[in-house]
Design a protein around this motif. Structure first.
Motif, PDB file in Angstrom:
ATOM      1  N   PRO A 100       0.815  -1.220   0.000  1.00 56.36           N
ATOM      2  CA  PRO A 100       0.000   0.000   0.000  1.00 56.36           C
ATOM      3  C   PRO A 100       0.851   1.275   0.000  1.00 56.36           C
ATOM      4  N   GLU A 101       1.990   1.231   0.731  1.00 56.54           N
ATOM      5  CA  GLU A 101       2.795   2.454   0.864  1.00 56.54           C
ATOM      6  C   GLU A 101       3.446   2.859  -0.460  1.00 56.54           C
ATOM      7  N   ARG A 102       4.056   1.868  -1.145  1.00 63.12           N
ATOM      8  CA  ARG A 102       4.794   2.207  -2.371  1.00 63.12           C
ATOM      9  C   ARG A 102       3.928   2.176  -3.616  1.00 63.12           C
ATOM     10  N   PHE A 103       2.949   1.268  -3.634  1.00 61.68           N
ATOM     11  CA  PHE A 103       2.208   1.049  -4.882  1.00 61.68           C
ATOM     12  C   PHE A 103       0.726   1.421  -4.780  1.00 61.68           C
ATOM     13  N   ASN A 104       0.299   1.807  -3.581  1.00 60.90           N
ATOM     14  CA  ASN A 104      -1.097   2.205  -3.412  1.00 60.90           C
ATOM     15  C   ASN A 104      -2.077   1.069  -3.708  1.00 60.90           C
ATOM     16  N   LEU A 105      -1.665  -0.153  -3.370  1.00 56.78           N
ATOM     17  CA  LEU A 105      -2.535  -1.318  -3.599  1.00 56.78           C
ATOM     18  C   LEU A 105      -2.836  -2.013  -2.272  1.00 56.78           C
ATOM     19  N   GLY A 106      -4.032  -2.587  -2.176  1.00 61.93           N
ATOM     20  CA  GLY A 106      -4.419  -3.301  -0.968  1.00 61.93           C
ATOM     21  C   GLY A 106      -3.977  -4.751  -0.989  1.00 61.93           C
ATOM     22  N   VAL A 107      -3.812  -5.306   0.219  1.00 56.25           N
ATOM     23  CA  VAL A 107      -3.510  -6.729   0.368  1.00 56.25           C
ATOM     24  C   VAL A 107      -4.446  -7.269   1.437  1.00 56.25           C
ATOM     25  N   VAL A 108      -5.231  -8.306   1.110  1.00 53.28           N
ATOM     26  CA  VAL A 108      -6.026  -8.971   2.147  1.00 53.28           C
ATOM     27  C   VAL A 108      -5.570 -10.427   2.228  1.00 53.28           C
ATOM     28  N   ILE A 109      -5.057 -10.781   3.400  1.00 51.33           N
ATOM     29  CA  ILE A 109      -4.537 -12.136   3.618  1.00 51.33           C
ATOM     30  C   ILE A 109      -5.727 -13.062   3.845  1.00 51.33           C
ATOM     31  N   SER A 110      -5.838 -14.052   2.973  1.00 56.03           N
ATOM     32  CA  SER A 110      -7.077 -14.826   2.919  1.00 56.03           C
ATOM     33  C   SER A 110      -6.897 -16.291   3.280  1.00 56.03           C
ATOM     34  N   GLY A 111      -7.964 -16.865   3.855  1.00 56.90           N
ATOM     35  CA  GLY A 111      -8.053 -18.311   4.035  1.00 56.90           C
ATOM     36  C   GLY A 111      -8.418 -18.973   2.712  1.00 56.90           C
ATOM     37  N   PHE A 112      -8.675 -20.270   2.750  1.00 54.44           N
ATOM     38  CA  PHE A 112      -8.773 -21.045   1.519  1.00 54.44           C
ATOM     39  C   PHE A 112     -10.146 -21.654   1.254  1.00 54.44           C
ATOM     40  N   GLU A 113     -11.078 -21.451   2.172  1.00 51.99           N
ATOM     41  CA  GLU A 113     -12.430 -21.964   1.950  1.00 51.99           C
ATOM     42  C   GLU A 113     -13.217 -20.898   1.173  1.00 51.99           C
ATOM     43  N   PRO A 114     -14.332 -21.303   0.522  1.00 49.58           N
ATOM     44  CA  PRO A 114     -15.041 -20.330  -0.312  1.00 49.58           C
ATOM     45  C   PRO A 114     -15.490 -19.073   0.433  1.00 49.58           C
ATOM     46  N   LEU A 115     -15.951 -19.235   1.683  1.00 48.73           N
ATOM     47  CA  LEU A 115     -16.377 -18.035   2.424  1.00 48.73           C
ATOM     48  C   LEU A 115     -15.190 -17.139   2.766  1.00 48.73           C
ATOM     49  N   ASP A 116     -14.036 -17.766   3.033  1.00 52.33           N
ATOM     50  CA  ASP A 116     -12.823 -16.975   3.295  1.00 52.33           C
ATOM     51  C   ASP A 116     -12.491 -16.117   2.077  1.00 52.33           C
ATOM     52  N   ILE A 117     -12.476 -16.771   0.909  1.00 48.54           N
ATOM     53  CA  ILE A 117     -12.044 -16.070  -0.311  1.00 48.54           C
ATOM     54  C   ILE A 117     -13.037 -14.954  -0.644  1.00 48.54           C
ATOM     55  N   LEU A 118     -14.333 -15.249  -0.520  1.00 50.52           N
ATOM     56  CA  LEU A 118     -15.337 -14.223  -0.824  1.00 50.52           C
ATOM     57  C   LEU A 118     -15.249 -13.054   0.151  1.00 50.52           C
ATOM     58  N   GLN A 119     -15.036 -13.378   1.433  1.00 47.57           N
ATOM     59  CA  GLN A 119     -14.933 -12.286   2.407  1.00 47.57           C
ATOM     60  C   GLN A 119     -13.710 -11.412   2.108  1.00 47.57           C
ATOM     61  N   SER A 120     -12.623 -12.062   1.700  1.00 48.73           N
ATOM     62  CA  SER A 120     -11.404 -11.298   1.375  1.00 48.73           C
ATOM     63  C   SER A 120     -11.653 -10.395   0.167  1.00 48.73           C
ATOM     64  N   ILE A 121     -12.350 -10.924  -0.837  1.00 48.54           N
ATOM     65  CA  ILE A 121     -12.672 -10.118  -2.020  1.00 48.54           C
ATOM     66  C   ILE A 121     -13.558  -8.936  -1.599  1.00 48.54           C
ATOM     67  N   TYR A 122     -14.515  -9.220  -0.705  1.00 46.66           N
ATOM     68  CA  TYR A 122     -15.389  -8.162  -0.191  1.00 46.66           C
ATOM     69  C   TYR A 122     -14.566  -7.056   0.490  1.00 46.66           C
ATOM     70  N   MET A 123     -13.568  -7.481   1.287  1.00 47.83           N
ATOM     71  CA  MET A 123     -12.715  -6.501   1.981  1.00 47.83           C
ATOM     72  C   MET A 123     -11.922  -5.671   0.965  1.00 47.83           C
ATOM     73  N   LEU A 124     -11.439  -6.340  -0.097  1.00 47.41           N
ATOM     74  CA  LEU A 124     -10.708  -5.600  -1.146  1.00 47.41           C
ATOM     75  C   LEU A 124     -11.637  -4.653  -1.900  1.00 47.41           C
ATOM     76  N   VAL A 125     -12.902  -5.073  -2.090  1.00 46.77           N
ATOM     77  CA  VAL A 125     -13.888  -4.201  -2.751  1.00 46.77           C
ATOM     78  C   VAL A 125     -14.083  -2.927  -1.929  1.00 46.77           C
ATOM     79  N   LEU A 126     -14.247  -3.099  -0.610  1.00 45.02           N
ATOM     80  CA  LEU A 126     -14.462  -1.920   0.247  1.00 45.02           C
ATOM     81  C   LEU A 126     -13.244  -0.995   0.212  1.00 45.02           C
ATOM     82  N   GLN A 127     -12.049  -1.593   0.293  1.00 49.33           N
ATOM     83  CA  GLN A 127     -10.821  -0.774   0.218  1.00 49.33           C
ATOM     84  C   GLN A 127     -10.788   0.009  -1.092  1.00 49.33           C
ATOM     85  N   HIS A 128     -11.142  -0.673  -2.169  1.00 48.97           N
ATOM     86  CA  HIS A 128     -11.064  -0.087  -3.506  1.00 48.97           C
ATOM     87  C   HIS A 128     -12.095   1.034  -3.672  1.00 48.97           C
ATOM     88  N   GLU A 129     -13.313   0.762  -3.241  1.00 45.25           N
ATOM     89  CA  GLU A 129     -14.385   1.762  -3.374  1.00 45.25           C
ATOM     90  C   GLU A 129     -14.087   2.995  -2.519  1.00 45.25           C
TER      91      GLU A 129
END
Lengths: 89, 360
Positions: free
Chosen positions: B207-236
Motif C-alpha cells: 500500500p505504501e509504495r504502490f497504493n494497492l491493498g492486500v487482504v490475507i485470505s483463508g482457503f475456503e469459499p467463504l474466506d475467499i469471498l470475504q477477502s474479495i469483499y474486503m478488497l472491494v471496500l478498500q477499492h471503493e
C-alpha cells in the motif's frame, strides 16, 4: 504446495503430537508452537509434518458471526426486492 | 467446529456474493498470489459468484511453477548417482527437466522417494547410513521453516549423510516485481499460509509504495469471498491497506519460533523466477554455518545444459498477463497427463486448475 489442513491434537509425545485429520491419525512436530499454548483437543494447522499455528477458536467464531450478519443483510435485500419489485443485486 | 464445513455453507456464500455485488461499483482486478487460492477459486467456482467487473488473475505463488528448470536438471543429475537417494514432495516428481523427469529416472532404476515431510527423509537417512540422502527443499515461507527444522535435527542426530538442495523462495519480492514490471492489478489476495509464518507487516510496502491493498485470505469459499469483499471496500473507499481475513491462524507478528528457525539456517540470495527473471534477495540459501548439509556445496555433479520448452507461456501466465486458454499448447500438446510446462504439472498451477475445473 502451501496446502495445510486443520488437525485436532489427540496426544502429546515430547516435541511431537498425534493429530487427527478427519478420521486419520498422523504424527506431527509441534516444535514451532509454544507447548504451554497447546492442549489435547486443540486444532492446529498442519503442513508437511509440522504444526504451523494453533487455530484460534475465538477468531473463527467471530468470523462466522460476521457471516451471519451478511445473511441478515441479504434477507433485508430480498425483502426490499419483493416490496419494490426491483432487482437490487 | 471442524474449521472446514462451516466455511462452505451455501446460504452464506450466496449472501456474501450478493453483498459484493451490492457494494462493488468500479472495475477491480485482483491477483491471487498463492497457488492454493488458484485451485480453490476454480474448484469452488468463485468467479461465477462475482460481478463481471471483478476479475481474478493467478500469480506467481506456485513454487513448482516458478522454479528454474535447471533445478530439476540438477536433481535428476543427483538421482543418477548410484549412492544417492532423492527424497521429494510428490509435486516435483513429474515436472519436466530439459530431457527427463524424476519419475522417469525412478522408472529406470534411480532411488527417488516421495515423502510427506522432511522428517520422513531424516528417517530414511538414519536407515541408509551408507547412502547420501538429498531432500529437495522447495516452497515458500510456509514450507521452509520445516526444512530449517530438518537441517537442525540432522545436525543434532549426527546425520551427516543428509543434504538439502534448496530452491526455497520468499514471497514479497515477486509481489513487488510484478507491479514494477507493469502488471496491472488493483489489489492482492494475500497468501494465507505463508502469512501464518511471516505475519502481515512484510506486505506494508505494497500500500505504501504502490497504493494497492492486500487482504490475507483463508482457503475456503467463504474466506475467499470475504477477502474479495474486503478488497472491494478498500477499492471503493480508495483506502488500500494490509488486512487479515484469515485471522484464525494469521497473527500480525507471524510465528516467531518458525521465523527464528528460518533466520538460523537460511540467508537470502538472488534467485530466478519463471516469468520474472532474477529478483534480488528472493531465494533462500543455506548459511555457511550449516554448509555440511548443503547438497550444492558438498556433492559435485555434472548437469546437462538447461533447455526450456518452446511455445509454453507459463512465464506470462505466472505474471497474470496471459490466461491458460491463451496458450497454443493448452489442452492439446500440454495436459496434466503429459505436461509441457510446470504450470500444468502442479495441482495448483494455473493451467492444471483451469484444465481440471474449466477446460477452456
Amino acid at each position: 504446495m502451501c496446502l495445510s489442513v486443520p488437525a485436532q491434537i489427540v496426544s502429546f509425545d515430547g516435541d511431537m503430537a498425534q493429530c487427527a485429520v478427519g478420521g486419520v491419525i498422523t504424527h506431527a512436530s509441534i516444535q514451532m508452537i509454544a507447548h504451554e499454548d497447546l492442549k489435547i483437543g486443540d486444532f492446529v494447522l498442519l503442513h508437511t509434518g509440522f504444526a504451523l499455528q494453533k487455530i484460534s477458536e475465538e477468531e473463527a467464531v467471530a468470523t462466522l458471526a460476521l457471516f451471519e450478519e451478511f445473511e441478515t443483510f441479504n434477507q433485508s435485500l430480498d425483502e426490499e426486492e419483493k416490496k419494490t419489485g426491483q432487482r437490487i443485486v | 467446529m471442524q474449521y472446514i464445513d462451516e466455511y462452505r455453507d451455501k446460504e452464506k456464500i450466496i449472501s456474501l456474493s450478493n453483498r459484493i455485488k451490492f457494494e462493488s461499483r468500479s472495475p477491480l482486478r485482483i491477483m491471487e498470489v498463492c497457488g492454493g487460492h488458484t485451485m480453490a477459486i476454480q474448484r469452488f467456482g468463485i468467479p461465477s459468484l462475482l460481478p463481471e467487473h471483478i476479475e481474478l488473475v493467478s500469480g506467481p505463488g506456485c513454487p513448482v511453477c516458478v522454479t528454474d528448470r535447471g533445478y530439476i536438471d540438477k536433481a535428476i543429475a543427483y538421482a543418477r548417482q548410484s549412492d544417492v537417494i532423492i527424497t521429494t514432495f510428490g509435486d516435483l516428481i513429474r515436472v519436466p527437466g530439459s530431457s527427463s523427469t524424476l519419475d522417469r529416472e525412478k522408472a529406470m532404476g534411480a532411488d527417488v522417494r516421495i515423502v510427506y515431510s522432511i522428517l520422513d527423509a531424516l528417517t530414511i537417512a538414519k536407515k541408509n547410513r551408507k547412502k547420501k540422502i538429498i531432500f529437495l527443499g522447495i516452497g515458500f515461507e510456509t514450507t521452509s521453516p520445516g526444512t530449517a527444522a530438518g537441517i537442525i535435527k540432522a545436525q543434532m542426530a549426527g546425520l551427516f549423510n543428509f543434504y538439502v538442495l534448496s530452491a526455497h523462495k520468499i514471497m514479497p519480492p515477486p509481489m513487488a516485481a510484478l507491479i514494477e514490471q507493469g502488471v496491472k492489478i488493483d489489489g492482492y489476495l494475500g497468501p494465507g499460509h505463508v502469512s501464518t509464518i511471516t505475519g502481515s507487516a512484510m506486505y506494508q510496502f505494497i500500500p505504501e509504495r504502490f497504493n494497492l491493498g492486500v487482504v490475507i485470505s483463508g482457503f475456503e469459499p467463504l474466506d475467499i469471498l470475504q477477502s474479495i469483499y474486503m478488497l472491494v471496500l478498500q477499492h471503493e473507499n480508495k483506502q488500500p491497506k494490509v488486512e487479515i481475513q484469515y485471522n484464525r491462524v494469521v497473527r500480525p507478528e507471524g510465528n516467531i519460533k518458525a521465523l527464528e528457525l528460518l533466520d538460523e539456517v537460511f540467508e537470502l540470495r538472488d534467485d530466478w523466477w519463471r516469468g520474472l527473471g532474477i529478483l534480488p534477495a528472493s531465494g533462500m540459501a543455506i548459511r555457511p554455518k550449516y554448509e555440511s548439509f548443503d547438497a550444492e556445496k558438498q556433492i559435485p555433479v555434472q548437469v546437462e545444459p538447461t533447455r526450456e520448452d518452446k511455445g509454453c507461456i507459463c512465464g506470462k501466465i505466472l505474471k497474470g498477463i496471459a490466461n491458460p486458454s491463451d496458450c497454443k499448447l493448452f489442452g492439446k500438446a500440454c495436459t496434466p497427463a503429459d505436461p509441457a510446462g510446470a504450470c500444468m504439472v502442479s495441482n495448483e498451477g494455473a493451467c492444471a486448475a483451469h484444465y481440471r475445473f474449466k477446460k477452456s
